[in-house]
Design an enzyme around this catalytic site. Structure first.
Site, PDB file in Angstrom:
ATOM      1  N   ASN A   8       0.877  -1.170   0.000  1.00  0.00           N
ATOM      2  CA  ASN A   8       0.000   0.000   0.000  1.00  0.00           C
ATOM      3  C   ASN A   8       0.914   1.220   0.000  1.00  0.00           C
ATOM      4  O   ASN A   8       1.503   1.552   1.036  1.00  0.00           O
ATOM      5  CB  ASN A   8      -0.895  -0.025   1.256  1.00  0.00           C
ATOM      6  N   TRP A   9       1.027   1.844  -1.148  1.00  0.00           N
ATOM      7  CA  TRP A   9       1.957   2.983  -1.259  1.00  0.00           C
ATOM      8  C   TRP A   9       1.426   4.223  -0.531  1.00  0.00           C
ATOM      9  O   TRP A   9       2.154   5.178  -0.346  1.00  0.00           O
ATOM     10  CB  TRP A   9       2.179   3.333  -2.732  1.00  0.00           C
ATOM     11  N   LYS A  10       0.131   4.215  -0.197  1.00  0.00           N
ATOM     12  CA  LYS A  10      -0.500   5.407   0.398  1.00  0.00           C
ATOM     13  C   LYS A  10      -0.253   6.606  -0.525  1.00  0.00           C
ATOM     14  O   LYS A  10      -0.253   6.429  -1.736  1.00  0.00           O
ATOM     15  CB  LYS A  10       0.006   5.620   1.829  1.00  0.00           C
ATOM     16  N   GLU A  24      -6.794   4.785   7.786  1.00  0.00           N
ATOM     17  CA  GLU A  24      -6.502   6.206   7.498  1.00  0.00           C
ATOM     18  C   GLU A  24      -7.684   6.869   6.804  1.00  0.00           C
ATOM     19  O   GLU A  24      -7.964   8.039   7.023  1.00  0.00           O
ATOM     20  CB  GLU A  24      -5.222   6.313   6.655  1.00  0.00           C
ATOM     21  N   GLY A  64       2.907  -1.166   4.203  1.00  0.00           N
ATOM     22  CA  GLY A  64       2.973   0.268   3.918  1.00  0.00           C
ATOM     23  C   GLY A  64       4.398   0.699   3.609  1.00  0.00           C
ATOM     24  O   GLY A  64       4.911   0.474   2.513  1.00  0.00           O
ATOM     25  N   GLY A  65       5.050   1.293   4.596  1.00  0.00           N
ATOM     26  CA  GLY A  65       6.384   1.885   4.415  1.00  0.00           C
ATOM     27  C   GLY A  65       7.376   1.013   3.653  1.00  0.00           C
ATOM     28  O   GLY A  65       8.052   1.489   2.734  1.00  0.00           O
TER      29      GLY A  65
HETATM   30  P1  13P Z   1       3.125   0.303   7.612  1.00  0.00           P
HETATM   31  O1  13P Z   1       3.610  -0.979   7.004  1.00  0.00           O
HETATM   32  O2  13P Z   1       3.879   1.513   7.150  1.00  0.00           O
HETATM   33  O3  13P Z   1       3.021   0.196   9.113  1.00  0.00           O
HETATM   34  O4  13P Z   1       1.626   0.532   7.089  1.00  0.00           O
HETATM   35  C1  13P Z   1       0.714  -0.485   7.182  1.00  0.00           C
HETATM   36  C2  13P Z   1      -0.481  -0.133   6.406  1.00  0.00           C
HETATM   37  O5  13P Z   1      -1.249   0.742   6.794  1.00  0.00           O
HETATM   38  C3  13P Z   1      -0.731  -0.842   5.134  1.00  0.00           C
HETATM   39  O6  13P Z   1      -1.996  -0.591   4.664  1.00  0.00           O
END
Ligand code: 13P
Length: 249
Positions: free
Chosen positions: A9-11, A96, A233-234
């Site tokens: 998930n690149w956000k 989020e 995510g990260g």
């Molecule tokens: P992180 O891996 O950065 O903690 O994020 C998790 C996330 O929200 C994936 O959707």
């Protein structure tokens, strides 16, 4: 045997050019014979990412959609638009979006149904806050999120849905749930799915863990009986993502 699914998930990260460069660099490294791999990227990155990943077997996903097909919804993107582009997955109900953009269980449910109707695979997120965990209501909370988010979904469609359990306190904090904590909740999710859709369906649904997954902790998490991969995510923004895809048991 459920096939693992590992999604990034690149956000809100990477411009279209950065996205294309990253995919060019990663397409060999992030491919997998054994796991399904998906990059969930910002809307504007979908086109370059689809182009770069064509023929690699790596899937492409969006991070949201609107529950109507079209209409006067300024700034929104619909399921048919995504499907026509060649997108196959969509993250829905991420914490989020619930926290910053007013997503509710009801809107998430409408989106899940629209995604399925349009031939997209929803990755439906759930998870508790730290306060809820400390109050001992994690399982009840996640059960409610499942019941509301999946209301009106048929058993046949449910087999396609991917669930992502993401404890909010573990997202972006470097504080991963232990493999046992994650397994306990993923198991409870499978139990509620069995109550709602029957055992056979529940056994087919992939349940991911998300929250500070990295190249070092992925193998232990993914070895748990009810954890069928991760939503990352990260670490999905970096070369490290390939260590997660190629986790060693
Ligand atoms: P992180 O891996 O950065 O903690 O994020 C998790 C996330 O929200 C994936 O959707």
């Amino acid at each position: 045997m459920r096939k693992k699914i590992i999604a990034g998930n690149w956000k809100m990260n990477k411009t279209p050019k950065e996205a294309a460069d990253f995919c060019r660099m990663m397409k060999e490294k992030a491919g997998s014979e054994t796991a399904e791999v998906v990059f969930c990227v910002p809307f504007v990155d979908l086109h370059p990412v689809l182009e770069e990943l064509k023929g690699t077997g790596i899937g492409v996903g969006a991070q949201n959609l609107h529950f109507e097909d079209s209409g006067a919804y300024t700034g929104e993107v619909s399921a048919p638009m995504l499907k026509e582009m060649g997108v196959d997955y969509v993250i829905l109900g991420h914490s989020e979006r619930r926290q910053y953009f007013g997503e509710t269980d009801e809107s998430v449910n409408r989106k899940v149904k629209k995604a399925l109707e349009s031939g997209l695979i929803p990755i439906l997120c759930c998870g508790e806050t730290l306060e809820q965990r400390e109050a001992g209501i994690t399982i009840e909370w996640v059960r409610i999120q499942m019941k509301c988010g999946l209301a009106g979904v048929s058993a046949e469609d449910m087999k396609k849905v991917v669930i992502a359990y993401e404890p909010i306190w573990a997202i972006g904090t470097g504080k991963t749930a232990t493999a046992q904590q994650a397994q306990e909740v993923c198991h409870a999710i499978r139990e509620v799915l069995a109550e709602l859709f029957g055992m056979e369906v529940a056994e087919e649904v992939r349940i991911q863990y998300g929250g500070s997954v990295n190249g070092k902790n992925a193998a232990e998490l993914f070895a748990m009986a009810d954890i069928d991969g991760g939503l990352v995510g990260g670490a999905s923004l970096k070369e490290e993502f390939s260590d997660i895809v190629h986790f060693k048991k």
